[in-house]
Design a protein around this motif. Sequence first.
Motif, PDB file in Angstrom:
ATOM      1  N   PHE A  60      21.723  30.173 -18.167  1.00 43.11           N
ATOM      2  CA  PHE A  60      21.281  31.336 -18.665  1.00 43.11           C
ATOM      3  C   PHE A  60      21.330  32.835 -17.545  1.00 43.11           C
ATOM      4  O   PHE A  60      21.916  33.546 -17.987  1.00 43.11           O
ATOM      5  CB  PHE A  60      19.672  31.327 -19.098  1.00 43.11           C
ATOM      6  N   LYS A  61      20.666  32.297 -16.392  1.00 43.64           N
ATOM      7  CA  LYS A  61      21.040  33.480 -15.384  1.00 43.64           C
ATOM      8  C   LYS A  61      22.319  33.604 -15.135  1.00 43.64           C
ATOM      9  O   LYS A  61      22.691  34.866 -14.874  1.00 43.64           O
ATOM     10  CB  LYS A  61      19.998  33.038 -14.216  1.00 43.64           C
ATOM     11  N   ARG A  62      23.242  32.791 -14.872  1.00 42.31           N
ATOM     12  CA  ARG A  62      24.557  32.650 -14.690  1.00 42.31           C
ATOM     13  C   ARG A  62      25.212  33.669 -15.592  1.00 42.31           C
ATOM     14  O   ARG A  62      26.027  34.582 -15.437  1.00 42.31           O
ATOM     15  CB  ARG A  62      25.619  31.365 -14.607  1.00 42.31           C
ATOM     16  N   LEU A  63      24.682  33.320 -16.872  1.00 41.08           N
ATOM     17  CA  LEU A  63      25.425  34.228 -17.986  1.00 41.08           C
ATOM     18  C   LEU A  63      24.969  35.660 -17.826  1.00 41.08           C
ATOM     19  O   LEU A  63      25.723  36.500 -18.065  1.00 41.08           O
ATOM     20  CB  LEU A  63      25.043  33.640 -19.384  1.00 41.08           C
ATOM     21  N   MET A  64      23.708  35.865 -17.584  1.00 35.44           N
ATOM     22  CA  MET A  64      23.001  36.927 -17.567  1.00 35.44           C
ATOM     23  C   MET A  64      23.798  38.049 -16.210  1.00 35.44           C
ATOM     24  O   MET A  64      24.054  39.141 -16.302  1.00 35.44           O
ATOM     25  CB  MET A  64      21.615  37.187 -17.217  1.00 35.44           C
ATOM     26  N   MET A  65      24.074  37.296 -15.182  1.00 34.67           N
ATOM     27  CA  MET A  65      24.851  37.758 -14.095  1.00 34.67           C
ATOM     28  C   MET A  65      26.306  38.304 -14.352  1.00 34.67           C
ATOM     29  O   MET A  65      26.701  39.228 -14.039  1.00 34.67           O
ATOM     30  CB  MET A  65      24.723  36.802 -12.948  1.00 34.67           C
ATOM     31  N   LYS A  66      27.005  37.444 -15.319  1.00 34.84           N
ATOM     32  CA  LYS A  66      28.331  37.905 -15.969  1.00 34.84           C
ATOM     33  C   LYS A  66      28.358  39.241 -16.554  1.00 34.84           C
ATOM     34  O   LYS A  66      29.099  40.103 -16.500  1.00 34.84           O
ATOM     35  CB  LYS A  66      28.933  36.784 -16.614  1.00 34.84           C
TER      36      LYS A  66
END
Length: 150
Positions: A60-66
């Motif tokens: 989820f955090k990786r997606l938010m960073m993108k």
Amino acid sequence: MKSLFETESARSIIERLDLLDNNSQALWGKMDVGQMLKHCQGPLNIALQKQVVVTQLSFFKRLMMKLYKPFLYNNTPWKHDLPTIEEFRVTTPQSFTTEREHLEQLIAEFSEKTDVKTWPNHPLFGYFTPEQWGKMQYKHLDHHLSQFGV
């Protein structure tokens, strides 16, 4: 969008740093001026490969960073009180003079690398073009100098 690779933009950042003093007060946030100067060194150290950040991110955090990544280098101002990674949080007292000198040295070193074509991947956001690196560094410094009214 200005870039730290532009001579005039880098010079303007240094001139704004010179307007700060040990008594400069933040308009928002928790850091004092010395802590802010230390904090601002983190992204420059990452780009210059002087600091390694190993942060484990959930899917989820990786997606938010993108999704957030383009805001790092576009013309949209950053919001106040954005979260920061643990490695860039500065909560202990810092020497204003020492940290300003270190930051100015890092800015000079980074801004001279206009001919570098391949930069390291950012530990949280991945690949940035050289143009994006320059804009992101300028925008981060501009955000924190605005935080202190300069």
